[in-house]
Design a protein around this motif. Structure first.
Motif, PDB file in Angstrom:
ATOM      1  N   ASP A   1      -7.400  -1.788  -7.011  1.00  0.00           N
ATOM      2  CA  ASP A   1      -7.241  -2.747  -5.916  1.00  0.00           C
ATOM      3  C   ASP A   1      -7.770  -4.108  -6.371  1.00  0.00           C
ATOM      4  O   ASP A   1      -8.974  -4.323  -6.445  1.00  0.00           O
TER       5      ASP A   1
ATOM      6  N   ASP B   1       0.828  -1.215   0.000  1.00  0.00           N
ATOM      7  CA  ASP B   1       0.000   0.000   0.000  1.00  0.00           C
ATOM      8  C   ASP B   1       0.857   1.258   0.000  1.00  0.00           C
ATOM      9  O   ASP B   1       0.537   2.242  -0.674  1.00  0.00           O
TER      10      ASP B   1
ATOM     11  N   THR C   1      -5.599   3.905  -8.430  1.00  0.00           N
ATOM     12  CA  THR C   1      -5.135   2.639  -7.874  1.00  0.00           C
ATOM     13  C   THR C   1      -6.209   1.579  -8.069  1.00  0.00           C
ATOM     14  O   THR C   1      -7.334   1.735  -7.597  1.00  0.00           O
TER      15      THR C   1
END
Length: 467
Positions: A333, A320, A331
């Motif tokens: 995920d 992270d 980002t």
């Protein structure tokens, strides 16, 4: 793994001893018979080494038995070394014409000593052979075991077989839209006009498929049309050397580019300006671990300065803090796969295409897949492992293995599954892995290098043979 006794090297030592006895000292009275006994005994032991090697992990008695075998084999290797040295000495004397009728007899004491040592080794191996019966090992009658279909190399490339990928369709669509769009989405959800370089991060735990997703996107036809020839793939891994990464970028653009340690940062930046200046590009930096902001800013600066609007950098990482440090505009995920997606992946690896699937094995496979908890690497490795196992007992052994008892730590479970796959490799291949493990991650082994590492050639020769 450090405590594990690798039997592949032991096997080779004893085979060399057998060959030595026949070729070098077989003329001595009684030695040929002793060597033949040794050969017979070791043949018996060899048949159970595969099973003994697997059982040593949880059985201290088996580990002790293998330890005694290893010590006997290493003592045999000492005999080999002493006898080989004497042979080399006699060759040197012969070339210098020092060797004469009397010096030929100088090696006789050593030959008798070697013969006596072989008798002792034979006796020790006979005791070891007799004790093996108490363990009731499974006998392996095959010359070589099937090597599981495991991706061993960590260095990555942009090449991917899309038919081997399951459950990442929606992830790919989101990533492609992000890369070809003139808009970037911040982590907070706001949108900004992409007038400069945008950094997109693929984040997820190890084995989740970050590299695979990046490969899918990199090979997408729409992405290729959008960025043209300016598409660059760099495997970064733990060696985050800014100048090295810059060179890799240049090498991807111009394959004739040669690396030189004497090139300064200024010179490399000028080369980057020449190749990237005013052009829209896509750079993938795969497997990044670096958390130092200064190093990241140093690396990215010429890409920001020289690239045209719409240029993108894709970074894959499991950390992270890496995603936050580099200031990603978006980002992604990456999530776990569903059980259905995992089952499709598992069956594609565990069964040969077109074969009639054993319904009982399919049912056990479903139970194994559920224990993988959505991690595609775990599913892929176990599927490849099960491809070489065709009995229900073998499949149940994996389903009920102790490595599943790791609570909620998915990452540790993946490591244990990888270790399970390693344990199922033939001992000789594991021996090669153990030799190679002394090198740091991403170290480039020169197979033709001779000084100091002569065993490199043997490793590569054997791996070429088994593959």
């Amino acid at each position: 793994m450090a405590e594990e006794i690798l039997v592949g090297g032991v096997e080779e030592i004893v085979k060399r001893l057998i060959s030595l006895g026949i070729d070098e000292i077989g003329l001595l009275r009684g030695v040929k018979e002793e060597v033949e006994k040794l050969q017979t005994i070791f043949t018996h032991i060899q048949l159970v080494l595969q099973d003994a090697d697997k059982r040593q992990v949880g059985d201290e008695r088996v580990k002790l038995w293998l330890q005694k075998l290893k010590e006997a084999a290493y003592d045999a290797e000492d005999i080999l070394a002493e006898f080989a040295f004497d042979g080399l000495r006699r060759q040197v004397l012969a070339k210098t014409k020092v060797l004469n009728f009397f010096s030929c007899f100088a090696s006789l004491p050593l030959k008798f000593k070697t013969a006596h040592s072989i008798q002792n080794i034979t006796k020790r191996l006979k005791d070891i052979d007799e004790k093996k019966d108490s363990f009731r090992f499974n006998i392996d009658n095959t010359a070589e075991n099937v090597i599981p279909n495991v991706d061993a190399a960590r260095e990555t490339s942009s090449l991917v077989n899309e038919s081997d990928v399951f459950g990442r369709e929606s992830d790919k669509v989101k990533m492609v839209d992000m890369l070809i769009s003139d808009l970037g989405s911040s982590s907070a959800g706001a949108t900004t006009t992409a007038t400069t370089l945008s950094i997109v991060t693929i984040l997820g735990l190890g084995g989740l498929g970050k590299t695979t997703l990046a490969q899918l996107v990199f090979n997408d036809a729409t992405v290729k049309e959008h960025f043209g020839s300016m598409m660059i793939w760099v495997c970064v891994s733990e060696d985050f050397a800014v100048k090295t990464i810059w060179f890799k970028i240049l090498k991807e653009i111009d394959s004739s580019c040669t690396q030189s340690e004497s090139l300064s940062k200024q010179e490399l930046q000028k080369k980057l300006e020449k190749e990237l200046g005013g052009k829209k590009f896509l750079v993938v930096l795969d497997d990044c671990w670096q958390k130092d902001l200064d190093k990241w800013e140093d690396l990215i600066l010429p890409l920001k300065v020289y690239g045209a609007a719409g240029s993108k950098v894709v970074v894959t990482t499991r950390e992270d803090i890496v995603a936050s440090t580099i200031g990603s505009s978006y980002t992604h995920d990456l999530q776990l796969l569903s059980d259905d997606q995992c089952l499709r992946l598992f069956e594609s690896k565990a069964f040969v295409q077109g074969e009639t699937k054993n319904s009982n094995l399919v049912k056990i496979g479903e139970e194994i897949v559920k224990k993988c908890r959505g991690v595609p690497l775990a599913v892929k490795v176990l599927g490849g492992l099960m491809r070489s196992k065709r009995t229900e007992q073998e499949w149940l052994g994996i389903r009920d293995g102790e490595f599943w008892e790791l609570g909620g730590d998915v990452q540790k479970q993946v490591i244990e599954i990888l270790k399970l796959s390693y344990n199922n490799l033939p001992p000789k291949v594991r021996q090669c892995f153990s030799y190679c493990s002394v090198f740091p991650k991403d170290y480039e082994i020169q197979k033709t290098k001779s000084s100091g590492y002569g065993w490199h050639k043997d490793i590569f020769k054997y791996l070429k043979k088994v593959n």
